[in-house]
Every structure is written in C-alpha cells, then in structure tokens.
Design a protein around this motif. Structure first.
Motif, PDB file in Angstrom:
ATOM      1  N   ASP A 173      39.469  61.914  40.243  1.00 37.33           N
ATOM      2  CA  ASP A 173      40.869  61.532  40.053  1.00 37.33           C
ATOM      3  C   ASP A 173      40.961  60.297  39.184  1.00 37.33           C
ATOM      4  O   ASP A 173      39.946  59.782  38.684  1.00 37.33           O
ATOM      5  CB  ASP A 173      41.568  61.347  41.408  1.00 37.33           C
ATOM      6  CG  ASP A 173      41.043  60.155  42.196  1.00 37.33           C
ATOM      7  OD1 ASP A 173      40.237  59.358  41.665  1.00 37.33           O
ATOM      8  OD2 ASP A 173      41.427  60.018  43.378  1.00 37.33           O
ATOM      9  N   GLU A 174      42.190  59.782  39.001  1.00 38.07           N
ATOM     10  CA  GLU A 174      42.394  58.650  38.099  1.00 38.07           C
ATOM     11  C   GLU A 174      41.765  57.364  38.624  1.00 38.07           C
ATOM     12  O   GLU A 174      41.584  56.396  37.872  1.00 38.07           O
ATOM     13  CB  GLU A 174      43.893  58.442  37.838  1.00 38.07           C
ATOM     14  CG  GLU A 174      44.707  57.962  39.037  1.00 38.07           C
ATOM     15  CD  GLU A 174      45.148  59.089  39.941  1.00 38.07           C
ATOM     16  OE1 GLU A 174      46.023  58.849  40.792  1.00 38.07           O
ATOM     17  OE2 GLU A 174      44.625  60.216  39.790  1.00 38.07           O
TER      18      GLU A 174
ATOM     19  N   TRP B 270      45.920  63.206  46.546  1.00 36.56           N
ATOM     20  CA  TRP B 270      45.837  64.466  45.801  1.00 36.56           C
ATOM     21  C   TRP B 270      46.864  65.467  46.301  1.00 36.56           C
ATOM     22  O   TRP B 270      47.557  66.105  45.507  1.00 36.56           O
ATOM     23  CB  TRP B 270      44.425  65.077  45.939  1.00 36.56           C
ATOM     24  CG  TRP B 270      43.310  64.120  45.654  1.00 36.56           C
ATOM     25  CD1 TRP B 270      43.328  63.041  44.804  1.00 36.56           C
ATOM     26  CD2 TRP B 270      41.994  64.134  46.243  1.00 36.56           C
ATOM     27  NE1 TRP B 270      42.116  62.392  44.822  1.00 36.56           N
ATOM     28  CE2 TRP B 270      41.269  63.037  45.694  1.00 36.56           C
ATOM     29  CE3 TRP B 270      41.354  64.948  47.166  1.00 36.56           C
ATOM     30  CZ2 TRP B 270      39.949  62.768  46.055  1.00 36.56           C
ATOM     31  CZ3 TRP B 270      40.044  64.689  47.510  1.00 36.56           C
ATOM     32  CH2 TRP B 270      39.347  63.602  46.960  1.00 36.56           C
ATOM     33  N   PHE B 271      46.967  65.588  47.606  1.00 38.80           N
ATOM     34  CA  PHE B 271      47.787  66.657  48.182  1.00 38.80           C
ATOM     35  C   PHE B 271      49.285  66.433  47.982  1.00 38.80           C
ATOM     36  O   PHE B 271      50.063  67.396  48.000  1.00 38.80           O
ATOM     37  CB  PHE B 271      47.498  66.816  49.672  1.00 38.80           C
ATOM     38  CG  PHE B 271      46.077  67.232  49.991  1.00 38.80           C
ATOM     39  CD1 PHE B 271      45.249  67.751  49.001  1.00 38.80           C
ATOM     40  CD2 PHE B 271      45.573  67.113  51.274  1.00 38.80           C
ATOM     41  CE1 PHE B 271      43.940  68.129  49.286  1.00 38.80           C
ATOM     42  CE2 PHE B 271      44.271  67.498  51.575  1.00 38.80           C
ATOM     43  CZ  PHE B 271      43.454  68.004  50.574  1.00 38.80           C
TER      44      PHE B 271
ATOM     45  N   GLU C 164      47.141  67.336  33.917  1.00 43.11           N
ATOM     46  CA  GLU C 164      48.466  66.710  33.968  1.00 43.11           C
ATOM     47  C   GLU C 164      48.592  65.755  35.143  1.00 43.11           C
ATOM     48  O   GLU C 164      49.333  64.757  35.070  1.00 43.11           O
ATOM     49  CB  GLU C 164      49.547  67.789  34.060  1.00 43.11           C
ATOM     50  CG  GLU C 164      49.717  68.622  32.801  1.00 43.11           C
ATOM     51  CD  GLU C 164      50.701  69.758  32.997  1.00 43.11           C
ATOM     52  OE1 GLU C 164      51.221  69.921  34.131  1.00 43.11           O
ATOM     53  OE2 GLU C 164      50.958  70.498  32.018  1.00 43.11           O
ATOM     54  N   ALA C 165      47.861  66.038  36.215  1.00 43.04           N
ATOM     55  CA  ALA C 165      47.932  65.209  37.420  1.00 43.04           C
ATOM     56  C   ALA C 165      46.916  64.065  37.396  1.00 43.04           C
ATOM     57  O   ALA C 165      46.784  63.335  38.387  1.00 43.04           O
ATOM     58  CB  ALA C 165      47.705  66.071  38.650  1.00 43.04           C
ATOM     59  N   GLY C 166      46.187  63.904  36.287  1.00 44.09           N
ATOM     60  CA  GLY C 166      45.275  62.764  36.144  1.00 44.09           C
ATOM     61  C   GLY C 166      43.844  63.025  36.564  1.00 44.09           C
ATOM     62  O   GLY C 166      43.064  62.070  36.729  1.00 44.09           O
ATOM     63  N   PHE C 167      43.455  64.276  36.711  1.00 40.14           N
ATOM     64  CA  PHE C 167      42.091  64.601  37.118  1.00 40.14           C
ATOM     65  C   PHE C 167      41.237  64.917  35.894  1.00 40.14           C
ATOM     66  O   PHE C 167      41.724  65.484  34.907  1.00 40.14           O
ATOM     67  CB  PHE C 167      42.088  65.800  38.069  1.00 40.14           C
ATOM     68  CG  PHE C 167      42.755  65.526  39.389  1.00 40.14           C
ATOM     69  CD1 PHE C 167      42.028  65.028  40.458  1.00 40.14           C
ATOM     70  CD2 PHE C 167      44.114  65.754  39.555  1.00 40.14           C
ATOM     71  CE1 PHE C 167      42.640  64.778  41.681  1.00 40.14           C
ATOM     72  CE2 PHE C 167      44.738  65.513  40.771  1.00 40.14           C
ATOM     73  CZ  PHE C 167      43.996  65.008  41.838  1.00 40.14           C
ATOM     74  N   THR C 168      39.962  64.568  35.989  1.00 37.96           N
ATOM     75  CA  THR C 168      39.047  64.767  34.874  1.00 37.96           C
ATOM     76  C   THR C 168      37.722  65.334  35.371  1.00 37.96           C
ATOM     77  O   THR C 168      37.155  64.840  36.343  1.00 37.96           O
ATOM     78  CB  THR C 168      38.761  63.439  34.149  1.00 37.96           C
ATOM     79  OG1 THR C 168      39.994  62.834  33.752  1.00 37.96           O
ATOM     80  CG2 THR C 168      37.879  63.655  32.929  1.00 37.96           C
ATOM     81  N   LYS C 169      37.243  66.353  34.681  1.00 38.96           N
ATOM     82  CA  LYS C 169      35.923  66.903  34.995  1.00 38.96           C
ATOM     83  C   LYS C 169      34.896  66.215  34.106  1.00 38.96           C
ATOM     84  O   LYS C 169      34.961  66.301  32.878  1.00 38.96           O
ATOM     85  CB  LYS C 169      35.910  68.414  34.773  1.00 38.96           C
ATOM     86  CG  LYS C 169      34.650  69.103  35.276  1.00 38.96           C
ATOM     87  CD  LYS C 169      34.763  70.616  35.124  1.00 38.96           C
ATOM     88  CE  LYS C 169      33.542  71.332  35.662  1.00 38.96           C
ATOM     89  NZ  LYS C 169      33.643  72.808  35.499  1.00 38.96           N
ATOM     90  N   LYS C 170      33.936  65.538  34.728  1.00 37.65           N
ATOM     91  CA  LYS C 170      32.963  64.734  33.977  1.00 37.65           C
ATOM     92  C   LYS C 170      31.690  65.520  33.688  1.00 37.65           C
ATOM     93  O   LYS C 170      31.523  66.669  34.108  1.00 37.65           O
ATOM     94  CB  LYS C 170      32.653  63.466  34.750  1.00 37.65           C
ATOM     95  CG  LYS C 170      33.867  62.548  34.897  1.00 37.65           C
ATOM     96  CD  LYS C 170      33.496  61.189  35.458  1.00 37.65           C
ATOM     97  CE  LYS C 170      34.716  60.270  35.514  1.00 37.65           C
ATOM     98  NZ  LYS C 170      34.372  58.924  36.022  1.00 37.65           N
ATOM     99  N   GLU C 171      30.768  64.859  32.997  1.00 33.23           N
ATOM    100  CA  GLU C 171      29.548  65.523  32.561  1.00 33.23           C
ATOM    101  C   GLU C 171      28.677  65.973  33.720  1.00 33.23           C
ATOM    102  O   GLU C 171      27.869  66.892  33.574  1.00 33.23           O
ATOM    103  CB  GLU C 171      28.743  64.585  31.645  1.00 33.23           C
ATOM    104  CG  GLU C 171      29.421  64.314  30.318  1.00 33.23           C
ATOM    105  CD  GLU C 171      28.569  63.428  29.414  1.00 33.23           C
ATOM    106  OE1 GLU C 171      27.470  63.024  29.868  1.00 33.23           O
ATOM    107  OE2 GLU C 171      28.994  63.151  28.285  1.00 33.23           O
ATOM    108  N   ASP C 172      28.811  65.330  34.877  1.00 26.60           N
ATOM    109  CA  ASP C 172      28.018  65.750  36.038  1.00 26.60           C
ATOM    110  C   ASP C 172      28.541  67.024  36.672  1.00 26.60           C
ATOM    111  O   ASP C 172      27.976  67.535  37.655  1.00 26.60           O
ATOM    112  CB  ASP C 172      27.950  64.632  37.082  1.00 26.60           C
ATOM    113  CG  ASP C 172      29.322  64.255  37.649  1.00 26.60           C
ATOM    114  OD1 ASP C 172      30.325  64.899  37.281  1.00 26.60           O
ATOM    115  OD2 ASP C 172      29.389  63.296  38.448  1.00 26.60           O
ATOM    116  N   GLY C 173      29.656  67.570  36.149  1.00 23.84           N
ATOM    117  CA  GLY C 173      30.197  68.827  36.632  1.00 23.84           C
ATOM    118  C   GLY C 173      31.209  68.693  37.753  1.00 23.84           C
ATOM    119  O   GLY C 173      31.756  69.700  38.209  1.00 23.84           O
TER     120      GLY C 173
END
Length: 619
Positions: free
Chosen positions: A447-448, A371-372, A434-443
C-alpha cells in the motif's frame, strides 16, 4: 428433519453455514481442454445428473390426506445451547430444535403470492390523512400451550403472550433480541418512532405503525413464548433470569408447545426426540392434526460422512447430498420405486454465500482496515473472484454466477442491474493502482505506506466446498501479490466474531434463504443493524453511501405502490453492487434424497421452499 410452518419460518432464520444452503462440489482436476470442450463437458455432465433426478417444485398447494403413524429418523449437526426461545435467536442449533414447538402469526404463500393466517387472522387498516397504519390480529380460538402427557393443564394462547413478548422480550434492550431494532421506524423528518402494540381483548391485538408501510405483515409477524412462564421470571430477575430459563439441563418434557411436536428427550452428543402434539391446531380434510409421524428422532451427527452412511443404511429418512457423494447418491437412487430412495433436484438457489470485509472502526489501527474501507480495494477483490473457475472446479457446472442483488422471486428483481466488477485481473490491477497500491519487484503488493498486503479469510471448518473456494481466492489473489491466509473455525465461533468480538478480517458466509421481500434483512443492510456485518450497530451512518442506503430502504419500505417504489429499490441495488461491502459467489443447484418408505405425494422441492416435507406420511 421434517419442516414445520412455511416460508416465513425459513426466511426468518438468521445465519447458515456458507455452503450449507446448497449442494457443493469439491475440486476436480481436468485435463487440458479448450473453452468449447470445457463447456461441452460441463453441459453433458450436468444434464446427465439432472436427468436422473425428479423435478417437483411447489407450484400449487395440493395436499393428499395422510395417515398417522411411524417414526421419522432425522439428524441435526449441532448441540443446542439452550431450550430458551430468546437464546435461539442467536443460535442456529437451538432455533432449529425449538421451531418444532412454536409457530408464527401468519405465513406467506409463494404459490398464492399472498399472506395467509396461521395462529391469527389479520386486517390492515390505513389512515391516509394521518399517514398511519394498523394491523389488527385476531388469534384462533383453538390454540393452546400444552404439556407432554398432559402433565399440566393446557393454557389458552392469548393476546397477553404476544404483547408480553413484543414489549418485554423483543422490546427490552437488555434481553438482546435480534428484533430489538426492528421495532422502530424512521419518519419522514428523520426522527424515529416506535411500532407499538395494543391489547384489545384476549384474542385481539393491534400493531400501530406510525407511518404507512408496504409490508406491515412482514414487520409485525412473529413467534413468541408463553407469558405465563416467562413473565414471572422476568418480573423477579430481569433479562438475565429470562436467559436462564429452560436450560439444556432441564427436563425437556416441562417445556410447553404450541407446535407440531413435544420435545421429550435430549441425550447430549446422541439425539433429540420429539413426540406428536395431539392438540396441534392445523388439521387436514379429515380433521386430524397435520403432523403424521408419531415420533421424530434426530441423531446429533457432526460429521457429514457419518450422516451419509446412516442414510445409506436406511437409518435416516432424508439427505442433502455433498460434492463427494453426488454421483453415487444420484446413480443409486430408485426414484419413485418401492425400495431405496428418490432424489429431487431444484434450480439455482435463491441465496448465495458471499465474501465480506471487516470495516469496523474498532480495528482501525490494523493495516487491513485502511484497505477494506476503500471501495476500489473491495471492487478489486470482486474482480479477483473467479466464479467460472469455482463453478467448474467445485460445482461441476451445476451453478451460475451471482451477479444480481435481489433473487428472481423478488418483485423488485431487475436483470439489468448487475455487478460491474466481474473476474478480470486487468481491471483489478487498475483499481488497486487507483487506490494507491503497487506491486513491487519481489512480486508482492504494497500500500501507499509500504505495508505488504496480507489478510485472513475465515471460513467454517468441515465445509469442503468453501475450503475449495477459499483456495481459489487465495490462488487468484496471489497472482496480484496479495497473500490470503485461510483460517478455519467452527460456526458458533464465527457467529461470535460477527456479533460480539468483531475480530475477523474477511470471511465467507451466507444468509439463510433469499429476499422474497426487499425489506427482509433490516438488521443486515441498514447501518444500525446488528448484522450489518462489515460495521454493525452504527449510531450514525459511517459513509455517505450507507446513509443513502438507509434512506432508500426506509423510504421505499413505506411506498405501497410497486411501480412508485421501483426506482428506489433499483438505486438501492446499484449502490450495493457498486460499493461491494459483500461480494456474492455463485448460485448452486441443490439436491435432496428421501427414503421411499414415505409417501411422496405431499413432498415438493424447489429453490424457494426447499424440501417441503411438513405433510409427509408413511406409505
């Protein structure tokens, strides 16, 4: 503690505790207000506090001749690890103690905007045809290594001291000096050549630069130890033996001084005692050494509340206020009166603490490394840094966001080059996507590789303002599904993590002082530097942008003409603010209180010099 020397002794210090260089304000809960009401409240509160303080920046070096006598009662926050000058390079407590017994070759006068001699005068000679430069130093004829009580004959300081320290201490990789990497220069063809030193005679020595450089005095200025004591030890036992010189178990009276004081007593956990050096070289208009108190007693006080209590009781001469006590300190002042104390205030500090991210490949198996190393992630973190909230809740409005890289005192400061990644959750969301991160339904954010984003934020323990800032960061990140775990540690452990173990994830820390010169911090911003925090001591730049920074830094540092160098330093600033290896927080105002039993004619306070008390004397 009384300061010795000038701005150079301040800017050559390495690390300070985040928050320690400026006044900090703890969290305060506010009632529901409109933005206009909040701004009005902040302005009124700030103006009320500032109006009760004294503004006295050092704008002109006008000194009153003082009188000798009295005891200065100060405090220090940590125990020394050693009384060894080499160890002091990496230990703030040790360095602060030994600064009273050493000096630099030259100093930089901010008011005069020029270099001035201290232990030595200087001449700069350039050879345009061969693109080389020499700095010729000539030591004063009245400087000595002296011993407390004249227990041993004084020893004249000579070129041998400087040459030995530069070649065999700073220049020996096994000694681990923080100045080791700064002894070389990158040439135009990419090769590396050493800045060498040559002894001419007992008082004269020359630094030979293989390339013309813009600030050769900054690059060659140094403090040093007595060769007649360190050299026999090194010859007999090497670097390890040097590091064992002058331990805390030794009698401090055996340590020679060329500074204002002798160290005469160390009682662990209690105090450090100094006595005035009558042979100190710097004299006032009446020919008296410019060190007026006969004695300086520094209590070892680890707890800020205890320090404040001692100040209120008149047992400490000065105090840098903390958030919890600010109003009480300011309201209790008797500015310029006979009794009590006076409170000075300064504008926003030159420096600011920052949030940084570990990109050391030693940790490449850890999720946070992936990530960093993504600039979009670092940029997103900058967008989640709510500086206005920090200012309102922890600084009571007495601060401003830090959006530029160089401070205003730096001649290459450019107010048009500002951080593009300021507080905005929507911008942070865009960058994370843009960096491939997604916020899911669990809040939570993933990452990808479907790994939940969670990392540590290390801060120095006992620093209320930093703790409050860390909680604000945690709260803002939580809104985007990011879990931040705040870890508190002591300062020395944090330094060890930065310089030895590299086992940290993110942290908040600050560099002492501000960059008056753009080439300050060669061990931080150049990729090979030992304090290139996010990925130190790189043999080759790990990224294209770091390679570009290295090139700009090296090229610009060799351009004497300010206007010709400006485009290089402009690009340099833009890259750092774009890449966000460090994310600056805010510049807070600072406050300083001093006991009124001291004559304040020679006392100044500003955001460049800090508290100037080197010529303070009793009324």
């Amino acid at each position: 503690m009384i300061k010795s020397g000038g701005i150079i002794q301040k800017i050559f210090a390495s690390l300070v505790m985040a928050g320690g260089a400026f006044i900090s304000f703890s969290c305060t809960k506010y009632p529901e207000m409109t933005l206009e009401e909040i701004e009005a409240y902040r302005a009124a509160s700030s103006d009320g506090i500032i109006a009760k303080t004294i503004s006295k920046p050092l704008t002109e070096e006008k000194w009153v001749t003082g009188k000798q006598g009295g005891v200065w009662n100060g405090s220090i926050s940590g125990e020394p690890k050693s009384f060894n000058l080499l160890i002091a390079e990496r230990d703030g407590a040790t360095n602060g103690i030994l600064m009273q017994m050493t000096d630099y070759l030259v100093d930089y006068s901010v008011t005069k905007r020029q270099w001035v001699p201290r232990l030595a005068s200087f001449e700069i000679v350039t050879d345009e045809e061969n693109n080389t430069l020499d700095v010729i130093y000539t030591l004063r004829d009245d400087i000595y290594w002296t011993f407390y009580g004249n227990s041993r004959p004084r020893v004249k300081i000579t070129s041998d001291d400087v040459v030995f320290w530069y070649n065999e201490i700073m220049g020996d990789e096994k000694c681990g000096s923080s100045a080791y990497n700064s002894r070389t220069m990158e040439m135009e063809d990419g090769s590396t050549k050493e800045i060498t030193i040559e002894k001419v005679d007992d008082r004269t020595f020359i630094f030979h630069f293989p390339r013309i450089i813009a600030e050769p005095l900054l690059s060659s200025n140094m403090s040093f130890g007595p060769a007649f004591m360190y050299k026999p030890v090194k010859d007999a036992g090497g670097a390890r033996a040097v590091k064992s010189c002058f331990t805390v178990a030794d009698d401090p009276k055996t340590i020679p001084s060329c500074g204002k004081y002798f160290l005469t007593e160390y009682t662990p956990g209690q105090r450090i005692v100094y006595e005035r050096n009558p042979d100190y070289w710097e004299k006032d208009s009446e020919g008296k050494p410019i060190v007026y108190p006969d004695k300086m007693i520094c209590q070892i006080v680890g707890d800020n509340n205890t320090e404040y209590l001692l100040f209120k009781q008149g047992k400490l001469e000065d105090y840098g206020t903390t958030p919890e006590q600010l109003e009480e300190v300011v309201n209790g002042a008797n500015n310029l009166g006979k009794d009590g104390y006076t409170v000075f205030s300064s504008a926003g500090n030159m420096s600011a603490s920052f949030w940084t991210f570990n990109q050391n490949p030693r940790n490449k198996e850890k999720p946070y490394y992936d990530w960093f190393v993504k600039k979009e992630f670092r940029q997103a973190m900058s967008c989640l840094l709510n500086r206005e909230r920090i200012i309102s809740q922890t600084y009571r409005g007495l601060a401003e966001p830090k959006y530029t890289f160089f401070p205003q005192a730096n001649k290459f400061y450019n107010d048009k080059i500002i951080l593009p990644y300021r507080f905005s959750h929507s911008h942070a969301q865009k960058l994370l996507a843009e960096a491939g991160f997604t916020k899911k339904e669990d809040g939570f954010l993933y990452d990808e590789k479907n790994r939940k984003v969670e990392f540590d934020l290390t801060i120095v323990s006992g620093q209320t303002v930093v703790s409050d800032i860390a909680q604000i960061i945690t709260d803002e990140c939580k809104k985007e599904g990011i879990t931040v775990n705040v870890r508190q540690t002591d300062f020395q452990r944090l330094v060890e993590q930065l310089t030895a173990t590299y086992d940290w994830q993110t942290l908040i820390i600050g560099l002492n002082g501000g960059s008056i010169f753009p080439t300050q911090g060669s061990n931080v911003w150049v990729s090979s530097g030992n304090l290139h925090m996010w990925n130190p001591l790189q043999k080759e730049p790990a990224t294209e942008w770091e390679a570009r920074i290295d090139w700009l830094y090296n090229e610009a540092s060799c351009i004497v003409d300010t206007e010709k160098a400006r485009p290089y330093w402009d690009e340099y600033q833009k890259i750092i603010l774009e890449q966000c290896p460090v994310v600056y927080l805010v510049r807070g105002r600072s406050f300083y209180a001093i006991n009124n039993r001291w004559d304040l004619s020679n006392v100044y306070y500003d955001n460049i010099n800090g508290a100037e008390t080197s010529r303070v004397f009793l009324k």
